[in-house]
Design an enzyme around this catalytic site. Structure first.
Site, PDB file in Angstrom:
ATOM      1  N   LEU A  27      13.942   4.436  20.470  1.00  0.00           N
ATOM      2  CA  LEU A  27      15.006   5.282  21.010  1.00  0.00           C
ATOM      3  C   LEU A  27      16.348   4.546  21.066  1.00  0.00           C
ATOM      4  O   LEU A  27      16.414   3.342  21.314  1.00  0.00           O
ATOM      5  CB  LEU A  27      14.614   5.773  22.408  1.00  0.00           C
ATOM      6  CG  LEU A  27      13.280   6.527  22.487  1.00  0.00           C
ATOM      7  CD1 LEU A  27      13.050   7.044  23.909  1.00  0.00           C
ATOM      8  CD2 LEU A  27      13.216   7.680  21.482  1.00  0.00           C
ATOM      9  N   HIS A  40      19.134   9.549  20.947  1.00  0.00           N
ATOM     10  CA  HIS A  40      18.012  10.187  21.658  1.00  0.00           C
ATOM     11  C   HIS A  40      18.385  10.394  23.125  1.00  0.00           C
ATOM     12  O   HIS A  40      18.086  11.438  23.701  1.00  0.00           O
ATOM     13  CB  HIS A  40      16.764   9.298  21.611  1.00  0.00           C
ATOM     14  CG  HIS A  40      16.206   9.074  20.252  1.00  0.00           C
ATOM     15  ND1 HIS A  40      16.292   7.872  19.599  1.00  0.00           N
ATOM     16  CD2 HIS A  40      15.549   9.906  19.407  1.00  0.00           C
ATOM     17  CE1 HIS A  40      15.694   7.954  18.428  1.00  0.00           C
ATOM     18  NE2 HIS A  40      15.242   9.181  18.275  1.00  0.00           N
ATOM     19  N   GLY A  96      18.372  16.341  17.210  1.00  0.00           N
ATOM     20  CA  GLY A  96      19.670  15.777  16.823  1.00  0.00           C
ATOM     21  C   GLY A  96      20.137  16.358  15.489  1.00  0.00           C
ATOM     22  O   GLY A  96      19.346  16.466  14.550  1.00  0.00           O
ATOM     23  N   GLN A 156      16.440  19.011   8.807  1.00  0.00           N
ATOM     24  CA  GLN A 156      15.232  19.198   9.623  1.00  0.00           C
ATOM     25  C   GLN A 156      15.405  20.396  10.572  1.00  0.00           C
ATOM     26  O   GLN A 156      14.477  21.181  10.768  1.00  0.00           O
ATOM     27  CB  GLN A 156      14.969  17.915  10.418  1.00  0.00           C
ATOM     28  CG  GLN A 156      13.870  18.028  11.440  1.00  0.00           C
ATOM     29  CD  GLN A 156      13.484  16.687  12.018  1.00  0.00           C
ATOM     30  OE1 GLN A 156      12.635  15.991  11.474  1.00  0.00           O
ATOM     31  NE2 GLN A 156      14.090  16.308  13.141  1.00  0.00           N
TER      32      GLN A 156
HETATM   33  O1  PAF Z   1      13.383  13.675  14.034  1.00  0.00           O
HETATM   34  C1  PAF Z   1      12.351  13.024  14.295  1.00  0.00           C
HETATM   35  O2  PAF Z   1      12.399  11.966  14.941  1.00  0.00           O
HETATM   36  C2  PAF Z   1      10.998  13.550  13.833  1.00  0.00           C
HETATM   37  O3  PAF Z   1      11.091  14.130  12.572  1.00  0.00           O
HETATM   38  C3  PAF Z   1      10.354  14.512  14.838  1.00  0.00           C
HETATM   39  C4  PAF Z   1      11.156  15.779  15.012  1.00  0.00           C
HETATM   40  C5  PAF Z   1      10.207  13.810  16.184  1.00  0.00           C
HETATM   41  C6  PAF Z   1       8.959  14.897  14.349  1.00  0.00           C
HETATM   42  O4  PAF Z   1       8.139  13.792  14.196  1.00  0.00           O
END
Ligand code: PAF
Length: 280
Positions: free
Chosen positions: A33, A37, A147, A153
């Site tokens: 982190l 985060h 994020g 994503q």
């Molecule tokens: O973005 C990330 O850190 C990862 O792709 C997630 C969303 C935690 C899934 O493992």
């Protein structure tokens, strides 16, 4: 803050919270982190009664075993950060707890999962959908925080939420940058001090591309050539796309939501860095 390793215990805790009418926020992470985060966790803490942060290095989303092997692991420090941010629960399950059997589910949301990262990292978004859908089912949160650093994503997850009918609000949170402009990422710790300085050129050039007065296709070429001219950086792709569908756009007038997404290899190892910039 409670540290929970099993699904059963987490669900027990969350059922009490839910029965008491509490709102639940989920922040999925893979650990290692950083301040990026922390900003998601603080936002969730401010908007929900209970914040669950999952820490799970999800093997199914790594198409390159070497990438998984060298991914930083800093669990004790992660707990400290989460505690400081005011999270109520850190959920850190084992691989067997999450995948007692191999996950054979297939997700397909083109073009969001077939372009850019989807094209270069086969299976990556399938793995992301596997773990995120499991975490959504396990925690059943009111809101989930992601994020915008991983811009593509979020587009894939939005499609999955719509497809599977999850009643979860997806909250995208802005990229947090180092003072140099480099987007914060767990992978930045793998860069040497010198590589970090070089990597800061990525965002500088992306920002400068907005003021060049070029056509969309010229802008793509300009960014690629400017970054490739810097020793230690090599662009894998730079694509200017529609910010929602991620489909290709050819002209600035093609959409009112236009974003440039880039992946650059940095340094000798090399480390793969991603970033993006919004044009409109
Ligand atoms: O973005 C990330 O850190 C990862 O792709 C997630 C969303 C935690 C899934 O493992």
């Amino acid at each position: 803050m409670q540290i929970i390793n099993t699904i059963a215990q987490l669900q027990e805790e969350l059922s009490h919270a839910r029965n008491a009418g509490k709102k639940i926020g989920l922040v999925p992470t893979m650990g290692a982190l950083h301040d990026g985060h922390a900003s998601l966790v603080r936002r969730s803490v401010s908007e929900n009664d209970v914040t669950v942060v999952s820490i799970f290095l999800n093997p199914t989303q790594f198409n390159d075993p070497k990438d998984l092997e060298r991914y930083p692991r800093t669990l004790d420090n992660d707990y400290k950060i989460l505690d400081q941010c005011g999270a109520q629960i850190a959920f850190a399950p084992s691989v067997v707890e999450i995948y007692p059997e191999p996950d054979t589910r297939r997700f397909s949301y083109p073009p969001t999962d077939t372009v850019m990262e989807g094209e270069r990292r086969p299976g990556h978004f399938n793995g992301v959908c596997q773990i995120v859908s499991k975490l959504f089912r396990i925690t059943n949160p009111d809101r989930a925080y992601f994020g915008e650093k991983d811009f593509q994503q979020i587009a894939v997850i939005r499609r999955m939420v719509q497809d599977l009918g999850f009643k979860i609000e997806i909250i995208p949170c802005p990229v947090i940058r180092e003072e140099s402009g480099l987007a914060m990422s767990s992978r930045n710790t793998l860069l040497s001090a010198e590589e970090r300085i070089i990597a800061a050129n990525i965002y500088r050039i992306l920002k400068e591309s907005k003021t060049q007065g070029l056509t969309l296709k010229e802008t793509e070429q300009w960014v690629i050539s400017q970054i490739n001219a810097i020793e230690g950086l090599e662009v894998e792709y730079y694509s200017i796309v529609d910010g929602k569908t991620l489909s290709e756009v050819h002209d600035w007038t093609d959409s009112d939501d236009i974003v440039g997404c880039i992946t650059v290899y940095c340094g000798k190892t090399p480390i793969r860095l991603i970033d993006h910039i919004r044009y409109k």
